[in-house]
Design an enzyme around this catalytic site. Structure first.
Site, PDB file in Angstrom:
ATOM      1  N   LYS A 100       0.822  -1.233   0.000  1.00  0.00           N
ATOM      2  CA  LYS A 100       0.000   0.000   0.000  1.00  0.00           C
ATOM      3  C   LYS A 100       0.841   1.260   0.000  1.00  0.00           C
ATOM      4  O   LYS A 100       0.428   2.289  -0.544  1.00  0.00           O
ATOM      5  CB  LYS A 100      -0.984   0.022   1.172  1.00  0.00           C
ATOM      6  N   GLY A 182       1.656 -11.842  13.369  1.00  0.00           N
ATOM      7  CA  GLY A 182       2.032 -11.478  11.996  1.00  0.00           C
ATOM      8  C   GLY A 182       1.144 -10.411  11.389  1.00  0.00           C
ATOM      9  O   GLY A 182       1.128 -10.226  10.178  1.00  0.00           O
ATOM     10  N   ASP A 196      -0.494   3.513   8.060  1.00  0.00           N
ATOM     11  CA  ASP A 196      -0.937   2.406   7.207  1.00  0.00           C
ATOM     12  C   ASP A 196      -2.396   2.638   6.758  1.00  0.00           C
ATOM     13  O   ASP A 196      -2.717   2.515   5.569  1.00  0.00           O
ATOM     14  CB  ASP A 196      -0.787   1.090   7.989  1.00  0.00           C
ATOM     15  N   LYS A 200      -4.086   3.459   2.910  1.00  0.00           N
ATOM     16  CA  LYS A 200      -5.225   2.710   2.358  1.00  0.00           C
ATOM     17  C   LYS A 200      -6.388   3.647   2.002  1.00  0.00           C
ATOM     18  O   LYS A 200      -7.038   3.457   0.965  1.00  0.00           O
ATOM     19  CB  LYS A 200      -5.661   1.641   3.350  1.00  0.00           C
TER      20      LYS A 200
END
Ligand code: HSE
Length: 389
Positions: A100, A182, A196, A200
């Site tokens: 992204k 993860g 993040d 997006k």
């Protein structure tokens, strides 16, 4: 036989290999030809693993192989990944990515190269992990004028908030759990500071309105300053605190995009989306509200979207998918003009006409952010957060 390569064999890259191992026969049936993993490009030593035979360390092997159809870029970041993506597209390879950061910052340029070389650059996995949301936005909802896109776009912070609220564990412990599973980025600041989610919402905005919105141009607030007092007040009054990315197009054509923790009313379906799950609501002028829900992070969910894109790229070899965005959008800022509802907490006297949540907390609005900020200063509020009702 179609051949592909994976660049970057971390969580997503290894997930792609695993999906191919699990579902290779079914994928070949749907494609009408077998799909073969020809190369894995990674700095790690893969000898002694089942992938030793396809491991390479030199990108030019991929670049110069005329039999290689698709390259998966799961390196991350916008340095090496940018160089290799440009070169792969220029070499006539289709490129599929979950990155992204790269799509949000360089998508316009990379899509232009893809158009020039008549190949596909696809990035369904870059938003919402395994949730199919980009393709519905640019394809199934193409007959709408999109008015708003809003959602929980980061699995790590949603996991952390859920564990803090429901598990009663502190922020640091919840973050460690998310990293162990993860979900988190290598640098967790990208998750917890909202970067993040910012990347997006920019990609969603680019696709919704066809004009570039860069992460550096939007307001981004994360979850590090969330006070447990607000979490408790919100829960007691029928709201949940969620980190939301929001993008809107106003009637006058101007746009906004931002990331901020919100109070979300429990009557809104987004409020009940917990753990690593993401949910994205899109409002179109014909369809009304539609919501997309699923796992927003993790190896196999993200790989599910990557493999779907590999197959789509191969199915659109002859006539590529027309995809792209153009000049920068004209943005307004959350802080100044956008009329929203706002949550205020402090030792305050409730202003007339507000919704009182507790002795110390109210919701006012809809008022522009600048007015809400001035009110918060005047009444001495400690917390000011937007509200989604
Ligand atoms: N760190 C990201 C998240 C991974 O938690 O949502 C998926 O983009």
């Amino acid at each position: 036989m179609a051949n592909f390569a994976i660049m970057g064999f971390g969580t997503v890259g290894s997930g792609v290999a695993e999906v191919l191992r699990m579902n290779g026969a079914a994928i070949a049936g749907k494609l009408g030809e077998p799909l073969q993993l020809k190369y894995i490009l990674d700095v790690r030593d893969l000898s002694g693993t089942p992938y030793a035979g396809v491991a390479v360390k030199d990108f030019s092997i991929l670049e110069n192989d005329p039999g290689l159809d698709v390259v998966v870029e799961s390196i991350g970041g916008a340095k090496v990944a940018l160089d290799f993506t440009r070169r792969a597209l220029l070499a006539g390879k289709h490129v599929v990515t979950s990155n992204k950061e790269l799509v949000a910052t360089h998508g316009k340029e990379l899509l232009a190269i893809a158009r020039e070389k008549n190949v596909n650059y696809l990035f369904e996995a870059s938003v919402g992990g395994g949730i199919p949301v980009l393709r519905p936005l640019f394809q199934c909802l193409a007959g709408n004028q999109i008015q708003e896109v809003v959602g929980i776009l980061n699995g790590t912070t949603n996991y952390i908030l859920t564990r803090m609220v429901k598990g009663g564990i502190p922020f640091d412990e919840a973050l460690k759990e998310a990293q162990a599973k993860g979900y988190a980025e290598a640098n967790p600041a990208a998750d917890v500071e909202g970067l993040d989610a910012g990347r997006k919402i920019c990609i969603l905005s680019d696709l919704a309105w066809g004009r570039e919105v860069l992460p550096s141009d939007i307001s981004t607030q994360g979850i590090t300053a969330i006070d447990l007092q607000d979490v408790a007040i919100a829960s007691g009054a029928g709201y949940r605190i969620k980190l939301l990315g929001r993008a809107m197009k106003l009637a006058d054509g101007r746009q906004t995009a931002f990331v901020a923790p919100h109070l979300v009313s429990e009557s809104c379906p987004i409020a009940t989306v917990d753990d690593v799950f993401n949910a994205i609501m899109i409002r179109g002028n014909a369809v009304g509200d539609v919501m997309f829900y699923g796992r927003g992070a993790g190896d196999l969910p993200t790989a599910s979207a990557v493999v779907g894109d590999i197959m789509d790229a191969l199915e659109h070899r002859a006539k590529r998918r027309e995809l792209g965005w153009s000049q920068p959008a004209e943005l307004i800022q959350l802080e100044t003009e956008l009329p929203l509802y706002w949550y205020l907490r402090g030792e305050l006297t409730p202003p007339a006409g507000c919704e009182v949540l507790s002795g110390k907390a109210v919701i006012v609005g809809p008022v522009p952010g600048a007015e809400a900020k001035a009110l918060a200063r005047r009444v001495g509020a400690d917390t000011l957060l937007p509200v989604l009702r």
